[in-house]
Write a protein that holds these residues in place. Structure first.
Motif, PDB file in Angstrom:
ATOM      1  N   SER A  33      45.141  30.367  38.877  1.00  0.00           N
ATOM      2  CA  SER A  33      44.738  30.554  40.979  1.00  0.00           C
ATOM      3  C   SER A  33      44.554  31.992  40.658  1.00  0.00           C
ATOM      4  N   VAL A  34      45.583  33.199  40.537  1.00  0.00           N
ATOM      5  CA  VAL A  34      45.414  34.458  40.539  1.00  0.00           C
ATOM      6  C   VAL A  34      44.015  35.166  39.878  1.00  0.00           C
ATOM      7  N   GLU A  35      44.010  34.476  38.345  1.00  0.00           N
ATOM      8  CA  GLU A  35      42.738  34.974  37.258  1.00  0.00           C
ATOM      9  C   GLU A  35      41.753  34.795  38.283  1.00  0.00           C
ATOM     10  N   LYS A  36      41.827  33.198  38.770  1.00  0.00           N
ATOM     11  CA  LYS A  36      39.923  33.052  39.178  1.00  0.00           C
ATOM     12  C   LYS A  36      40.132  34.046  40.431  1.00  0.00           C
ATOM     13  N   THR A  37      40.926  34.612  41.252  1.00  0.00           N
ATOM     14  CA  THR A  37      41.021  35.484  42.489  1.00  0.00           C
ATOM     15  C   THR A  37      39.960  36.170  42.019  1.00  0.00           C
ATOM     16  N   ARG A  38      40.180  36.726  40.611  1.00  0.00           N
ATOM     17  CA  ARG A  38      39.999  38.399  39.785  1.00  0.00           C
ATOM     18  C   ARG A  38      38.335  37.154  39.770  1.00  0.00           C
ATOM     19  N   ARG A  39      38.317  36.610  39.207  1.00  0.00           N
ATOM     20  CA  ARG A  39      36.512  35.772  38.401  1.00  0.00           C
ATOM     21  C   ARG A  39      35.682  35.939  40.411  1.00  0.00           C
ATOM     22  N   GLU A  93      43.328  47.245  38.677  1.00  0.00           N
ATOM     23  CA  GLU A  93      44.546  47.780  38.326  1.00  0.00           C
ATOM     24  C   GLU A  93      45.739  46.446  38.338  1.00  0.00           C
ATOM     25  N   TYR A  94      45.657  45.861  39.119  1.00  0.00           N
ATOM     26  CA  TYR A  94      46.569  44.759  39.421  1.00  0.00           C
ATOM     27  C   TYR A  94      46.166  44.173  37.932  1.00  0.00           C
ATOM     28  N   TYR A  95      45.069  43.361  38.768  1.00  0.00           N
ATOM     29  CA  TYR A  95      44.098  42.557  37.387  1.00  0.00           C
ATOM     30  C   TYR A  95      44.522  43.013  36.062  1.00  0.00           C
ATOM     31  N   ASN A  96      44.076  43.807  35.827  1.00  0.00           N
ATOM     32  CA  ASN A  96      44.312  44.482  34.317  1.00  0.00           C
ATOM     33  C   ASN A  96      45.590  44.462  33.604  1.00  0.00           C
ATOM     34  N   ASN A  97      46.360  44.651  34.824  1.00  0.00           N
ATOM     35  CA  ASN A  97      47.866  45.106  34.421  1.00  0.00           C
ATOM     36  C   ASN A  97      48.535  43.532  34.333  1.00  0.00           C
ATOM     37  N   ALA A  98      47.638  42.507  34.726  1.00  0.00           N
ATOM     38  CA  ALA A  98      47.934  41.151  34.638  1.00  0.00           C
ATOM     39  C   ALA A  98      47.393  40.119  33.834  1.00  0.00           C
ATOM     40  N   LYS A 104      46.798  41.722  30.796  1.00  0.00           N
ATOM     41  CA  LYS A 104      46.651  42.934  29.236  1.00  0.00           C
ATOM     42  C   LYS A 104      48.139  43.003  29.268  1.00  0.00           C
ATOM     43  N   HIS A 105      49.169  42.754  30.018  1.00  0.00           N
ATOM     44  CA  HIS A 105      50.375  42.872  29.949  1.00  0.00           C
ATOM     45  C   HIS A 105      50.826  41.088  29.782  1.00  0.00           C
ATOM     46  N   HIS A 106      50.246  40.182  30.631  1.00  0.00           N
ATOM     47  CA  HIS A 106      50.694  37.986  30.481  1.00  0.00           C
ATOM     48  C   HIS A 106      52.130  38.132  31.815  1.00  0.00           C
ATOM     49  N   THR A 107      52.125  39.380  32.921  1.00  0.00           N
ATOM     50  CA  THR A 107      52.558  39.073  33.614  1.00  0.00           C
ATOM     51  C   THR A 107      52.343  37.751  34.447  1.00  0.00           C
ATOM     52  N   LYS A 108      53.823  37.150  34.679  1.00  0.00           N
ATOM     53  CA  LYS A 108      53.570  36.413  35.076  1.00  0.00           C
ATOM     54  C   LYS A 108      53.090  36.270  36.988  1.00  0.00           C
ATOM     55  N   VAL A 109      53.263  35.573  37.634  1.00  0.00           N
ATOM     56  CA  VAL A 109      52.618  35.225  38.686  1.00  0.00           C
ATOM     57  C   VAL A 109      54.021  35.131  39.480  1.00  0.00           C
ATOM     58  N   ASN A 116      50.256  34.531  45.364  1.00  0.00           N
ATOM     59  CA  ASN A 116      49.401  33.689  44.574  1.00  0.00           C
ATOM     60  C   ASN A 116      48.284  34.198  46.210  1.00  0.00           C
ATOM     61  N   GLU A 117      48.766  32.985  47.082  1.00  0.00           N
ATOM     62  CA  GLU A 117      48.588  33.264  48.762  1.00  0.00           C
ATOM     63  C   GLU A 117      47.955  34.823  48.834  1.00  0.00           C
ATOM     64  N   PHE A 118      49.060  35.890  48.974  1.00  0.00           N
ATOM     65  CA  PHE A 118      48.700  37.304  49.525  1.00  0.00           C
ATOM     66  C   PHE A 118      47.282  36.925  48.535  1.00  0.00           C
ATOM     67  N   LEU A 119      47.181  37.384  47.289  1.00  0.00           N
ATOM     68  CA  LEU A 119      45.435  37.351  46.904  1.00  0.00           C
ATOM     69  C   LEU A 119      44.435  36.819  47.027  1.00  0.00           C
ATOM     70  N   ILE A 120      44.788  35.065  47.357  1.00  0.00           N
ATOM     71  CA  ILE A 120      43.625  34.851  48.018  1.00  0.00           C
ATOM     72  C   ILE A 120      42.963  35.435  49.577  1.00  0.00           C
ATOM     73  N   TYR A 121      44.459  36.021  49.915  1.00  0.00           N
ATOM     74  CA  TYR A 121      43.753  36.245  51.379  1.00  0.00           C
ATOM     75  C   TYR A 121      43.138  37.372  51.620  1.00  0.00           C
ATOM     76  N   ALA A 122      43.465  38.170  50.030  1.00  0.00           N
ATOM     77  CA  ALA A 122      42.916  39.708  50.507  1.00  0.00           C
ATOM     78  C   ALA A 122      41.550  39.247  50.157  1.00  0.00           C
ATOM     79  N   VAL A 123      41.157  38.667  48.844  1.00  0.00           N
ATOM     80  CA  VAL A 123      39.873  38.483  48.299  1.00  0.00           C
ATOM     81  C   VAL A 123      39.513  38.286  49.537  1.00  0.00           C
ATOM     82  N   GLY A 124      39.597  37.059  50.404  1.00  0.00           N
ATOM     83  CA  GLY A 124      38.408  36.566  51.651  1.00  0.00           C
ATOM     84  C   GLY A 124      38.557  37.898  52.415  1.00  0.00           C
ATOM     85  N   VAL A 125      39.311  38.738  52.564  1.00  0.00           N
ATOM     86  CA  VAL A 125      39.338  39.920  53.678  1.00  0.00           C
ATOM     87  C   VAL A 125      38.179  40.500  52.979  1.00  0.00           C
TER      88      VAL A 125
END
Length: 185
Positions: free
Chosen positions: A97-103, A152-157, A159-164, A170-179
């Motif tokens: 889901s986070v990857e899709k917010t980036r996309r 930077e967050y998306y790149n780190n996630a 590249k380093h396979h950071t787990k959400v 996840n909800e924060f990122l959906i709302y952030a992208v929407g805003v």
């Protein structure tokens, strides 16, 4: 209660298919959507360009203004990515889901700016466009910093396979992208 008796994401997906594939009449689909949206089931339905989308319910005002409104004006690719982000969110697939917010954000910037550049390059291009359009400096500076932090967050996630960590992140990122998309229009 009903929420304990059914797998809500599966129920929502099944209703979404019935409503989108026109198995049910528009009147019946609207009735079901209103019934579910006014309930305490924890899911919402939105009719976006003739297709029904279900997603976990948050704060109703935020859901309508920050999730549903962008879906009404996004381009084809960014809309598809945002819907996928919501679907993966409702399934508890946080990383996807986070990857899709980036996309979503990346495709939205490409569509808005009419190019095929990546997010980092498009942030620079966007700032020039916003300056030409007389966006106030304080708002433009804030957006630039925020977009760079997200990049930077998306790149780190990735590249380093950071787990959400789960729902809140996840909800924060959906709302952030929407805003962001609402600000940019």
């Amino acid at each position: 209660p009903l929420t304990n008796s059914y797998n809500l994401p599966v129920l929502a997906q099944n209703l979404e298919v019935l409503m989108t594939d026109k198995v049910l009449s528009m009147k019946t689909s609207d009735f079901i959507a209103n019934l579910v949206n006014d309930s305490m089931l924890g899911i919402r339905f939105a009719n976006i360009k003739g297709d029904w989308v279900s997603y976990p319910e948050g704060e109703k005002l935020l859901d309508v203004e920050v999730v549903e409104r962008p879906l009404s004006y996004l381009g084809e690719k960014s809309s598809l990515e945002f819907v996928k982000a919501l679907e993966y969110f409702s399934e508890g697939k946080w990383d996807t889901s986070v990857e899709k917010t980036r996309r979503t954000l990346e495709e939205y910037l490409k569509e808005k700016l009419g190019n095929n550049k990546g997010m980092e390059s498009n942030i620079v291009v966007l700032m020039g466009v916003l300056k030409q359009n007389d966006m106030p400096d304080h708002l433009r500076d804030m957006l630039q910093k925020y977009l760079r932090l997200l990049d930077e967050y998306y790149n780190n996630a990735s590249k380093h396979h950071t787990k959400v960590t789960g729902t809140a992140e996840n909800e924060f990122l959906i709302y952030a992208v929407g805003v962001i998309m609402n600000i940019l229009g």
